[in-house]
Design a protein around this motif. Structure first.
Motif, PDB file in Angstrom:
ATOM      1  N   LYS A  11       0.815  -1.217   0.000  1.00 16.55           N
ATOM      2  CA  LYS A  11       0.000   0.000   0.000  1.00 16.55           C
ATOM      3  C   LYS A  11       0.854   1.274   0.000  1.00 16.55           C
ATOM      4  O   LYS A  11       0.420   2.309  -0.479  1.00 16.55           O
ATOM      5  CB  LYS A  11      -0.920   0.028   1.230  1.00 16.55           C
ATOM      6  N   ASN A  12       2.062   1.195   0.562  1.00 17.73           N
ATOM      7  CA  ASN A  12       2.926   2.370   0.643  1.00 17.73           C
ATOM      8  C   ASN A  12       4.386   1.949   0.526  1.00 17.73           C
ATOM      9  O   ASN A  12       5.055   1.727   1.534  1.00 17.73           O
ATOM     10  CB  ASN A  12       2.691   3.128   1.959  1.00 17.73           C
ATOM     11  N   SER A  13       4.869   1.873  -0.705  1.00 20.95           N
ATOM     12  CA  SER A  13       6.253   1.425  -0.912  1.00 20.95           C
ATOM     13  C   SER A  13       7.275   2.490  -0.526  1.00 20.95           C
ATOM     14  O   SER A  13       8.458   2.204  -0.457  1.00 20.95           O
ATOM     15  CB  SER A  13       6.466   1.002  -2.365  1.00 20.95           C
ATOM     16  N   ARG A  14       6.821   3.695  -0.245  1.00 25.10           N
ATOM     17  CA  ARG A  14       7.737   4.779   0.127  1.00 25.10           C
ATOM     18  C   ARG A  14       7.951   4.875   1.630  1.00 25.10           C
ATOM     19  O   ARG A  14       8.691   5.735   2.093  1.00 25.10           O
ATOM     20  CB  ARG A  14       7.206   6.108  -0.387  1.00 25.10           C
ATOM     21  N   ILE A  15       7.329   3.998   2.390  1.00 23.45           N
ATOM     22  CA  ILE A  15       7.484   4.077   3.844  1.00 23.45           C
ATOM     23  C   ILE A  15       8.955   3.885   4.209  1.00 23.45           C
ATOM     24  O   ILE A  15       9.651   3.044   3.639  1.00 23.45           O
ATOM     25  CB  ILE A  15       6.585   3.056   4.576  1.00 23.45           C
ATOM     26  N   ASP A  16       9.416   4.692   5.115  1.00 20.23           N
ATOM     27  CA  ASP A  16      10.796   4.640   5.576  1.00 20.23           C
ATOM     28  C   ASP A  16      11.018   3.353   6.375  1.00 20.23           C
ATOM     29  O   ASP A  16      10.128   2.909   7.106  1.00 20.23           O
ATOM     30  CB  ASP A  16      11.066   5.867   6.452  1.00 20.23           C
ATOM     31  N   ILE A  17      12.178   2.740   6.245  1.00 22.91           N
ATOM     32  CA  ILE A  17      12.506   1.508   6.975  1.00 22.91           C
ATOM     33  C   ILE A  17      12.331   1.722   8.478  1.00 22.91           C
ATOM     34  O   ILE A  17      11.800   0.858   9.176  1.00 22.91           O
ATOM     35  CB  ILE A  17      13.958   1.052   6.672  1.00 22.91           C
TER      36      ILE A  17
END
Length: 160
Positions: A11-17
């Motif tokens: 859903k959100n591939s940009r989420i920070d690790i």
């Protein structure tokens, strides 16, 4: 942990690790290693951005093409699928159950360009028996995301 990571980044591939690790209650190193493993194993095959092209000046035509084929002896559908997905116009290719064998999803600049792809490249393939092209007129929801703005409620308010 693997399934939880996949559910979030789908859903959100940009989420920070760091944020993902906090959300999952895991260490950053463990999350980063798991993601690297899934990329290596081809579980995670890419990271894409969903764009609503209707809100840009770019003209694009999307089409879904049903394809009926005769499977090749000893190869099944795989060899023909490989030949089809090599075309740059093809965005997605699915083997289907039902009244046709493949669903080919392509993108072009014009309907004519899509039609030329079908008539010049796809239909002439030896194993292709027939095609049926469906043009996408408007996308309302794509990959779980609503693309159109909210439709206003035009009902009249009636009070007693």
């Amino acid at each position: 942990m693997r399934e939880k990571i996949l559910a979030v980044i789908e859903k959100n591939s940009r989420i920070d690790i760091k944020d993902l690790a906090i959300l999952l209650g895991e260490s950053e190193v463990a999350v980063a290693n798991e993601i690297a493993d899934m990329e290596r194993e081809n579980v995670i095959c890419g990271y894409h951005t969903l764009i609503n092209w209707e809100n840009t000046g770019e003209e694009k035509v999307n089409a879904m093409i049903e394809v009926k084929v005769t499977p090749q002896r000893g190869m099944g559908f795989d060899k023909l699928a490989e030949r089809i997905y090599q075309y740059s116009e093809v965005n997605a290719l699915y083997l289907m159950a039902g009244s046709f064998d493949f669903m080919v999803i392509i993108e072009g600049k014009t309907m004519r360009q899509v039609a030329q792809f079908v008539s010049n490249k796809l239909a002439p393939l030896d194993s292709v028996l027939s095609t049926a092209t469906h043009f996408v007129l408007k996308k309302y929801k794509d990959h779980g995301t609503v693309l159109c703005s909210e439709i206003p409620d035009e009902r009249m308010l009636i009070t007693p």
